[in-house]
Design a protein around this motif. Structure first.
Motif, PDB file in Angstrom:
ATOM      1  N   PRO A  45       0.829  -1.206   0.000  1.00 62.69           N
ATOM      2  CA  PRO A  45       0.000   0.000   0.000  1.00 62.69           C
ATOM      3  C   PRO A  45       0.868   1.264   0.000  1.00 62.69           C
ATOM      4  O   PRO A  45       1.969   1.270   0.562  1.00 62.69           O
ATOM      5  CB  PRO A  45      -0.800  -0.123   1.298  1.00 62.69           C
ATOM      6  CG  PRO A  45      -0.830  -1.595   1.581  1.00 62.69           C
ATOM      7  CD  PRO A  45       0.495  -2.115   1.104  1.00 62.69           C
ATOM      8  N   GLU A  46       0.373   2.302  -0.635  1.00 62.74           N
ATOM      9  CA  GLU A  46       1.116   3.561  -0.749  1.00 62.74           C
ATOM     10  C   GLU A  46       1.581   4.094   0.608  1.00 62.74           C
ATOM     11  O   GLU A  46       2.705   4.561   0.736  1.00 62.74           O
ATOM     12  CB  GLU A  46       0.241   4.617  -1.432  1.00 62.74           C
ATOM     13  CG  GLU A  46       0.798   5.069  -2.753  1.00 62.74           C
ATOM     14  CD  GLU A  46      -0.117   6.093  -3.391  1.00 62.74           C
ATOM     15  OE1 GLU A  46      -0.159   7.248  -2.906  1.00 62.74           O
ATOM     16  OE2 GLU A  46      -0.773   5.720  -4.384  1.00 62.74           O
ATOM     17  N   SER A  47       0.707   4.028   1.598  1.00 62.64           N
ATOM     18  CA  SER A  47       1.084   4.558   2.913  1.00 62.64           C
ATOM     19  C   SER A  47       2.237   3.764   3.518  1.00 62.64           C
ATOM     20  O   SER A  47       3.100   4.321   4.200  1.00 62.64           O
ATOM     21  CB  SER A  47      -0.112   4.566   3.865  1.00 62.64           C
ATOM     22  OG  SER A  47      -0.631   3.260   4.032  1.00 62.64           O
ATOM     23  N   VAL A  48       2.277   2.479   3.249  1.00 61.17           N
ATOM     24  CA  VAL A  48       3.351   1.625   3.756  1.00 61.17           C
ATOM     25  C   VAL A  48       4.652   1.949   3.033  1.00 61.17           C
ATOM     26  O   VAL A  48       5.706   2.091   3.658  1.00 61.17           O
ATOM     27  CB  VAL A  48       2.971   0.128   3.621  1.00 61.17           C
ATOM     28  CG1 VAL A  48       4.130  -0.774   4.000  1.00 61.17           C
ATOM     29  CG2 VAL A  48       1.731  -0.179   4.457  1.00 61.17           C
ATOM     30  N   GLN A  49       4.578   2.095   1.717  1.00 66.87           N
ATOM     31  CA  GLN A  49       5.765   2.470   0.945  1.00 66.87           C
ATOM     32  C   GLN A  49       6.310   3.820   1.404  1.00 66.87           C
ATOM     33  O   GLN A  49       7.531   3.985   1.551  1.00 66.87           O
ATOM     34  CB  GLN A  49       5.427   2.562  -0.544  1.00 66.87           C
ATOM     35  CG  GLN A  49       5.118   1.262  -1.214  1.00 66.87           C
ATOM     36  CD  GLN A  49       4.763   1.478  -2.676  1.00 66.87           C
ATOM     37  OE1 GLN A  49       5.500   2.129  -3.407  1.00 66.87           O
ATOM     38  NE2 GLN A  49       3.626   0.938  -3.090  1.00 66.87           N
ATOM     39  N   GLY A  50       5.418   4.764   1.647  1.00 66.89           N
ATOM     40  CA  GLY A  50       5.829   6.097   2.102  1.00 66.89           C
ATOM     41  C   GLY A  50       6.501   6.046   3.459  1.00 66.89           C
ATOM     42  O   GLY A  50       7.503   6.730   3.689  1.00 66.89           O
ATOM     43  N   TRP A  51       5.960   5.230   4.352  1.00 66.82           N
ATOM     44  CA  TRP A  51       6.559   5.081   5.678  1.00 66.82           C
ATOM     45  C   TRP A  51       7.961   4.492   5.567  1.00 66.82           C
ATOM     46  O   TRP A  51       8.898   4.963   6.202  1.00 66.82           O
ATOM     47  CB  TRP A  51       5.665   4.205   6.551  1.00 66.82           C
ATOM     48  CG  TRP A  51       6.137   4.057   7.958  1.00 66.82           C
ATOM     49  CD1 TRP A  51       5.903   4.918   8.992  1.00 66.82           C
ATOM     50  CD2 TRP A  51       6.914   2.994   8.503  1.00 66.82           C
ATOM     51  NE1 TRP A  51       6.489   4.438  10.141  1.00 66.82           N
ATOM     52  CE2 TRP A  51       7.115   3.260   9.865  1.00 66.82           C
ATOM     53  CE3 TRP A  51       7.455   1.826   7.962  1.00 66.82           C
ATOM     54  CZ2 TRP A  51       7.833   2.420  10.704  1.00 66.82           C
ATOM     55  CZ3 TRP A  51       8.174   0.980   8.791  1.00 66.82           C
ATOM     56  CH2 TRP A  51       8.352   1.290  10.141  1.00 66.82           C
TER      57      TRP A  51
END
Length: 158
Positions: A45-51
């Motif tokens: 998920p995008e939020s996981v990649q961003g983190w």
């Protein structure tokens, strides 16, 4: 306390916006490069990649010295997390997948997963268990239909 995490607990905590609970509960968390790679993967998920792209200072990526052949049946992140936990003589191993949990426990590790983290955080007054479970229900987290209700009954709704 030395804590090593596999991908799943981190991913779900990020998805429900509760990733800082790990710092609050444990101070520092170690992850192997295989877990970092899974978090950074384009299919995450995008939020996981961003983190993962802006990894907090309390998370340290550290490669295990050796991944034993007996871990070959597990996912690469799980195997690397268990190997790193061995190397560091971890106090706690964060992992959710049943096969990996059984194996880690057979090796003497104290194992907990996303639900254990949330219960511990609720018991420490860091999060509402009911709210955390409601957020987790909005993800693809797999569980029995009564699991959240059973845990809320056992550990209280707040």
């Amino acid at each position: 306390m030395i804590v090593v995490s596999d991908t799943s607990p981190l991913c779900y905590l990020i998805l429900i916006g509760q990733q800082t609970l790990l710092q609050q509960l444990y101070g520092r968390v170690f992850i192997p490069p295989a877990v970092f790679d899974e978090l950074s993967h384009p299919h995450s998920p995008e939020s996981v990649q961003g983190w993962a792209a802006a990894l907090p200072a309390w998370v340290e990526v550290l490669a295990p010295q050796h991944i034993a052949d007996e871990l070959a049946a597990l996912d690469s992140g799980e195997a690397a997390a268990i190997a790193l936990a061995r190397d560091l003589q971890a106090t706690v191993l964060l992992i959710d997948e049943r096969t990996a949990v059984r194996f880690a426990r057979s090796q003497g590790f104290l194992v907990t997963g996303i639900l254990g983290v949330l219960v511990d955080a609720a018991n420490s007054g860091l999060v509402s268990l009911a709210d955390a479970f409601a957020a987790l229900e909005q993800t693809n987290f797999h569980r029995s239909p009564t699991l959240f209700a059973d845990l809320l009954k056992k550990h209280g709704s707040e």
